[in-house]
Enzyme design. Structure first.
Site, PDB file in Angstrom:
ATOM      1  N   GLU A  93       0.964  -1.453   0.208  1.00  0.00           N
ATOM      2  CA  GLU A  93       0.017   0.109  -0.082  1.00  0.00           C
ATOM      3  C   GLU A  93       0.925   0.988  -0.001  1.00  0.00           C
ATOM      4  O   GLU A  93       0.581   2.340   0.678  1.00  0.00           O
ATOM      5  CB  GLU A  93      -0.821   0.082   1.159  1.00  0.00           C
ATOM      6  CG  GLU A  93      -1.810  -1.243   1.228  1.00  0.00           C
ATOM      7  CD  GLU A  93      -2.669  -1.244   2.472  1.00  0.00           C
ATOM      8  OE1 GLU A  93      -2.457  -0.593   3.457  1.00  0.00           O
ATOM      9  OE2 GLU A  93      -3.581  -2.100   2.391  1.00  0.00           O
ATOM     10  N   GLU A 113      -5.919 -10.884  -0.632  1.00  0.00           N
ATOM     11  CA  GLU A 113      -7.012 -10.867   0.378  1.00  0.00           C
ATOM     12  C   GLU A 113      -8.498 -10.637   0.001  1.00  0.00           C
ATOM     13  O   GLU A 113      -8.842  -9.741   0.391  1.00  0.00           O
ATOM     14  CB  GLU A 113      -6.218  -9.408   1.246  1.00  0.00           C
ATOM     15  CG  GLU A 113      -4.904  -9.384   1.386  1.00  0.00           C
ATOM     16  CD  GLU A 113      -4.785  -7.945   2.104  1.00  0.00           C
ATOM     17  OE1 GLU A 113      -5.369  -7.391   2.587  1.00  0.00           O
ATOM     18  OE2 GLU A 113      -3.442  -7.770   2.135  1.00  0.00           O
TER      19      GLU A 113
HETATM   20  C1  GLA Z   1      -4.915  -4.663   4.375  1.00  0.00           C
HETATM   21  C2  GLA Z   1      -3.808  -5.273   4.903  1.00  0.00           C
HETATM   22  C3  GLA Z   1      -4.141  -6.706   5.564  1.00  0.00           C
HETATM   23  C4  GLA Z   1      -5.176  -6.493   6.597  1.00  0.00           C
HETATM   24  C5  GLA Z   1      -6.381  -5.815   5.930  1.00  0.00           C
HETATM   25  C6  GLA Z   1      -7.418  -5.503   6.984  1.00  0.00           C
HETATM   26  O1  GLA Z   1      -5.584  -5.063   3.207  1.00  0.00           O
HETATM   27  O2  GLA Z   1      -3.004  -5.516   3.868  1.00  0.00           O
HETATM   28  O3  GLA Z   1      -3.206  -7.211   6.193  1.00  0.00           O
HETATM   29  O4  GLA Z   1      -4.806  -5.705   7.564  1.00  0.00           O
HETATM   30  O5  GLA Z   1      -5.984  -4.605   5.421  1.00  0.00           O
HETATM   31  O6  GLA Z   1      -7.695  -6.576   7.663  1.00  0.00           O
END
Ligand code: GLA
Length: 350
Positions: free
Chosen positions: A152, A263
């Site tokens: 990010e 994710e």
């Molecule tokens: C981001 C992070 C994850 C997690 C999510 C929310 O996407 O990369 O590790 O913390 O937020 O759970």
């Protein structure tokens, strides 16, 4: 039919795993049954790998080499090794869940304290990456197959692209990313894949910015092996943004790098039968576009990871401030319509 079996010929199937899951025999049984990849939901992030007490007890001694504590990480590494599950390392360089003192002069645990110098931060970054990679590669060789080296670094709402409020940006500026990857490449064992990971990559500005600011420069130095598309979605995204999402998958895929969906979840607050059927449709759409992109050679998608196994443990209920039903399994591990929809996609496309 297990998830991993259904997708065996296409990509690994993964899930995030929390410390609460680790204590549940049932969760571990489901993990082994359905998934060929796992990611520690939190416990391998810097806030859990850095040893605050020791480091802050003697800031001068630890200034360039903060103390580490791998007790929480070991449990995941051991489980993955003992059960033949590949582990995604998540995450080395992130603005979040990295304690503020790590970035401060003299490790002051205080947001107002001055940032450490660029030189100090480069040394701490190298030390952190070197130490973590050496630890896992020495004690658990071959268990971690990929690392999210940077998470990010780009913001879709900021026209300049970079996430400027990140302590990494504040201390190292734009070349935080390339330095993190240089260190990771230097210390990673051969075959361990290095990823850049981000959310909302279906946003056209973000997709372009990730490509131009991150992926291209890293590719020039052969520092990056893959791009992670987090894929935290809402039902609204599924209705409106799937074309852009597919475009991103293929746009990133055209680089020839590996793609991981890292994710995956779809926030859904409607547990009625209709709501759950809609969720199942959403997942069907997603897995159809994954399999098609893979089959056509449009994206070398090698791993798809859900962010949680069952609804009641999802982070989304807290984050969205309403009860979420976003995953494939219900609170009591019942296989939801979404599960059946996902498992069926490969045979439907065969
Ligand atoms: C981001 C992070 C994850 C997690 C999510 C929310 O996407 O990369 O590790 O913390 O937020 O759970």
């Amino acid at each position: 039919m297990s998830l991993k079996k259904a997708y065996e010929q296409y990509f690994k199937m993964g899930t995030s795993v929390s410390r609460y899951d680790m204590k549940s025999d049932k969760a571990m049984e489901e993990l082994v049954k359905h998934y060929s990849s796992m990611t520690a939901e939190n416990d391998m992030k810097p806030m859990f790998m850095l040893d605050k007490e020791t480091t802050l007890s003697d800031p001068e001694k630890y200034n360039l080499q903060p103390a580490m504590n791998y007790d929480t990480a070991r449990k995941y590494l051991e489980f993955a090794r003992d059960n033949g599950i590949a582990l995604r390392g998540h995450t080395l360089g992130w603005h979040n869940q990295t304690p503020i003192w790590f970035f401060k002069e003299g490790f002051q645990d205080n947001f107002e304290a001055p940032w450490a110098s660029r030189e100090t931060m480069l040394a701490r970054l190298e030390w952190y990456i070197k130490n973590v990679l050496s630890f896992v590669q020495t004690e658990y060789p071959g268990v971690i197959y990929a690392w999210d080296v940077v998470n990010e670094a780009i913001e879709e709402r900021n026209e300049e692209g970079w996430r400027k409020r990140s302590p990494w940006y504040q201390t190292l500026g734009e070349d935080f990313v390339i330095n993190a990857f240089r260190f990771a490449r230097k210390y990673a064992a051969p075959g361990v894949k290095l990823f850049y990971n981000d959310y909302n990559t279906f946003d056209p500005f973000k997709r372009e910015t990730i490509m131009n600011f991150i992926v291209k420069p890293l590719m020039e130095e052969k520092l990056i092996d893959g791009i992670g598309m987090q894929t935290h979605l809402t039902m609204e995204h599924v209705e409106k943004a799937m074309d852009e999402y597919e475009k991103t998958l293929r746009f990133f895929g055209a680089t020839g790098l590996e793609i991981h969906v890292t994710e995956l979840d779809v926030h859904n607050a409607d547990p009625s039968e209709a709501g759950m059927l809609k969720l199942a449709e959403a997942y069907k759409t997603l897995f159809t576009l994954y399999v098609n992109a893979k089959k056509e050679g449009a994206a070398n998608l090698t791993s798809v990871t859900f962010w949680g196994m069952k609804d009641d443990v999802s982070w989304l209920t807290g984050f969205r401030k309403e009860r979420s039903y976003p995953l494939l399994f219900g609170d009591n591990w019942e296989e939801k319509d979404a599960y059946h929809a996902v498992v069926k996609v490969p045979e439907e496309l065969a």
